[in-house]
Design an enzyme around this catalytic site. Structure first.
Site, PDB file in Angstrom:
ATOM      1  N   ASP A  51     -20.768  -5.048   4.989  1.00  0.00           N
ATOM      2  CA  ASP A  51     -22.007  -4.119   4.595  1.00  0.00           C
ATOM      3  C   ASP A  51     -22.073  -3.678   3.029  1.00  0.00           C
ATOM      4  O   ASP A  51     -21.101  -3.694   2.385  1.00  0.00           O
ATOM      5  CB  ASP A  51     -22.054  -2.821   5.444  1.00  0.00           C
ATOM      6  N   TYR A 109      -8.522  -4.495   8.258  1.00  0.00           N
ATOM      7  CA  TYR A 109      -9.291  -3.738   7.548  1.00  0.00           C
ATOM      8  C   TYR A 109      -8.305  -2.438   6.941  1.00  0.00           C
ATOM      9  O   TYR A 109      -7.498  -1.972   7.883  1.00  0.00           O
ATOM     10  CB  TYR A 109     -10.599  -3.014   8.076  1.00  0.00           C
TER      11      TYR A 109
END
Length: 261
Positions: A51, A109
């Site tokens: 994003d 992540y």
């Protein structure tokens, strides 16, 4: 010819990974640079679409080309045509069975929190600032409820387009290095905003606002409105993508910064 690339980028100046009309994106910059080196239009496929404001030290992409170039052209040559906040870290020719997204077996992540009374100056785009006493031990214990294949409806964005809310979380760790709190999570794949929504809720536990059982409770509720607010994007990094050994892709240090594995 199919080429795979390892990509690193600072996402703070981009409207996310995905190419979009009239706004700057990581994909758009990379495709433009690759097209110059290949002398033909290049379209990229990536392992994970990040994003706006989210970074990567281990993004993997692939593309098809008719151009015959050595690996140096796909690294040094492409980097020479990229802005300073995007870099190709490695290049490798792969066979036609490889796909950056569909061949991946896991994504990893890291979310980096600067836990201090005062906001950071130098790393303001690369960490998320939260003050208050964060209990990382409580966060780590609570996070273990996320392990395994489960319904993550409570941690998916309202606009998430995935056909299923089920994901398989392989590992999740919460550790502290001085003023920095690191949430490290690996799964087969992630829903839209899933990591940031998980971090937002774990922080509520770490700050003492919710009990240790809250993550398990949220999973059972299957209601995004019951979980905490989405954590800020600037602390999130895609650090690794796992593929079958048959492709023999390079494995580099995960990062970001001083983070240890």
């Amino acid at each position: 010819m199919r080429i795979a690339l390892g990509i690193e980028y600072d996402g703070s100046g981009y409207f996310g990974w995905q190419r979009q009309a009239e706004v700057d994106s990581v994909q758009g910059q990379l495709e433009q640079a690759l097209s110059k080196v290949a002398n033909e239009p290049i379209s990229l496929f990536c392992a994970g679409r990040t994003d706006a404001g989210v970074h990567a030290t281990g993004q993997v992409v692939h593309f098809e080309t008719n151009a015959i170039r050595n690996e140096g052209a796909w690294t040094l040559g492409v980097n020479a045509n990229l802005p300073d906040n995007i870099a190709v870290r490695w290049a490798k020719e792969v066979d036609d069975t490889f796909h950056a997204r569909f061949s991946a077996t896991a994504r990893r992540y890291r979310y980096v929190i600067y836990n201090h009374n005062f906001r950071p100056g130098i790393l303001r785009h690369g960490v998320s600032h939260y003050h208050g006493d964060i209990d990382t031990d409580k966060m780590h214990v609570a996070a273990q409820a996320l392990l395994g294949e489960q319904d993550f409806t409570s941690f998916r964005a309202i606009q998430c387009q995935s056909k299923t809310p089920f994901r398989n979380v392989h590992s999740v760790k919460v550790t502290r290095q001085g003023m920095y709190v690191i949430v490290d999570i690996s799964a087969n794949a992630f829903l839209h905003h899933m990591v940031r929504n998980i971090v937002g809720s774990l922080l509520e536990i770490g700050l003492g606002n919710q009990p240790l059982t809250w993550m398990a409770d949220l999973l059972a509720l299957k209601d995004r409105n019951q979980a905490a607010a989405t954590a800020k994007p600037n602390g999130l990094y895609l650090v690794d993508v796992t593929y079958p050994e048959q492709y023999q892709l390079p494995k580099l240090a995960l990062g970001p910064l001083f983070m240890l594995d």
